[in-house]
Design a protein around this motif. Structure first.
Motif, PDB file in Angstrom:
ATOM      1  N   ASP A  11       0.824  -1.208   0.000  1.00  0.00           N
ATOM      2  CA  ASP A  11       0.000   0.000   0.000  1.00  0.00           C
ATOM      3  C   ASP A  11       0.863   1.266   0.000  1.00  0.00           C
ATOM      4  O   ASP A  11       0.577   2.214  -0.723  1.00  0.00           O
ATOM      5  N   SER A  12       1.929   1.261   0.803  1.00  0.00           N
ATOM      6  CA  SER A  12       2.771   2.455   0.871  1.00  0.00           C
ATOM      7  C   SER A  12       3.546   2.665  -0.437  1.00  0.00           C
ATOM      8  O   SER A  12       3.723   3.810  -0.873  1.00  0.00           O
ATOM      9  N   GLN A  13       3.992   1.590  -1.079  1.00  0.00           N
ATOM     10  CA  GLN A  13       4.668   1.724  -2.371  1.00  0.00           C
ATOM     11  C   GLN A  13       3.713   2.271  -3.426  1.00  0.00           C
ATOM     12  O   GLN A  13       4.078   3.155  -4.210  1.00  0.00           O
ATOM     13  N   ALA A  14       2.492   1.757  -3.446  1.00  0.00           N
ATOM     14  CA  ALA A  14       1.500   2.217  -4.416  1.00  0.00           C
ATOM     15  C   ALA A  14       1.165   3.686  -4.185  1.00  0.00           C
ATOM     16  O   ALA A  14       1.072   4.471  -5.145  1.00  0.00           O
ATOM     17  N   ALA A  15       1.005   4.073  -2.920  1.00  0.00           N
ATOM     18  CA  ALA A  15       0.694   5.469  -2.611  1.00  0.00           C
ATOM     19  C   ALA A  15       1.846   6.381  -3.028  1.00  0.00           C
ATOM     20  O   ALA A  15       1.618   7.457  -3.599  1.00  0.00           O
ATOM     21  N   PHE A  16       3.060   5.950  -2.779  1.00  0.00           N
ATOM     22  CA  PHE A  16       4.226   6.741  -3.167  1.00  0.00           C
ATOM     23  C   PHE A  16       4.287   6.890  -4.687  1.00  0.00           C
ATOM     24  O   PHE A  16       4.466   7.998  -5.202  1.00  0.00           O
ATOM     25  N   ALA A  17       4.108   5.788  -5.395  1.00  0.00           N
ATOM     26  CA  ALA A  17       4.152   5.820  -6.862  1.00  0.00           C
ATOM     27  C   ALA A  17       3.047   6.709  -7.419  1.00  0.00           C
ATOM     28  O   ALA A  17       3.281   7.516  -8.322  1.00  0.00           O
ATOM     29  N   ARG A  18       1.838   6.570  -6.880  1.00  0.00           N
ATOM     30  CA  ARG A  18       0.736   7.422  -7.339  1.00  0.00           C
ATOM     31  C   ARG A  18       1.030   8.895  -7.080  1.00  0.00           C
ATOM     32  O   ARG A  18       0.742   9.764  -7.895  1.00  0.00           O
ATOM     33  N   GLY A  19       1.635   9.179  -5.925  1.00  0.00           N
ATOM     34  CA  GLY A  19       2.000  10.553  -5.595  1.00  0.00           C
ATOM     35  C   GLY A  19       2.996  11.124  -6.601  1.00  0.00           C
ATOM     36  O   GLY A  19       2.894  12.290  -6.992  1.00  0.00           O
ATOM     37  N   LEU A  20       3.954  10.320  -7.022  1.00  0.00           N
ATOM     38  CA  LEU A  20       4.923  10.771  -8.021  1.00  0.00           C
ATOM     39  C   LEU A  20       4.231  11.124  -9.332  1.00  0.00           C
ATOM     40  O   LEU A  20       4.546  12.129  -9.970  1.00  0.00           O
ATOM     41  N   VAL A  21       3.258  10.313  -9.713  1.00  0.00           N
ATOM     42  CA  VAL A  21       2.512  10.566 -10.957  1.00  0.00           C
ATOM     43  C   VAL A  21       1.646  11.810 -10.798  1.00  0.00           C
ATOM     44  O   VAL A  21       1.652  12.703 -11.655  1.00  0.00           O
TER      45      VAL A  21
END
Length: 91
Positions: A11-21
């Motif tokens: 979940d934290s990796q996905a949130a971080f990646a989405r934030g970058l986008v």
């Protein structure tokens, strides 16, 4: 060539990646993963190069002349004395 893959993120990796986008730092989630893989490849290559350089130094040193303890101490003392004079240390 492009290969499609399915990956799992925490979940934290996905949130971080989405934030970058969302912040415009990456074009897509795929771009985030691609950049991460490139960084990992660069890190591995750098580590391999460092290991090879260290190996070469150690091999060269092993082939070099042996310096006994007395010669080593004398040479070290001489270097320290010269450095002290050069930089006016200990006066």
């Amino acid at each position: 060539m492009t290969v499609k893959s399915s990956i799992s993120l925490t979940d934290s990796q996905a949130a971080f990646a989405r934030g970058l986008v969302e912040n415009g730092r990456a074009a897509s989630l795929s771009a985030v993963v691609q950049q991460g893989l490139e960084l990992l490849r660069e890190k591995r290559n750098a580590e391999a190069a460092e290991t090879e350089a260290l190996r070469a130094v150690l091999e060269a040193r092993a082939r070099g002349p042996f310096v006994g303890e007395e010669d080593f101490r004398r040479h070290t003392d001489q270097m320290l004395t010269e450095a002290s004079r050069k930089y006016a240390l200990g006066d």
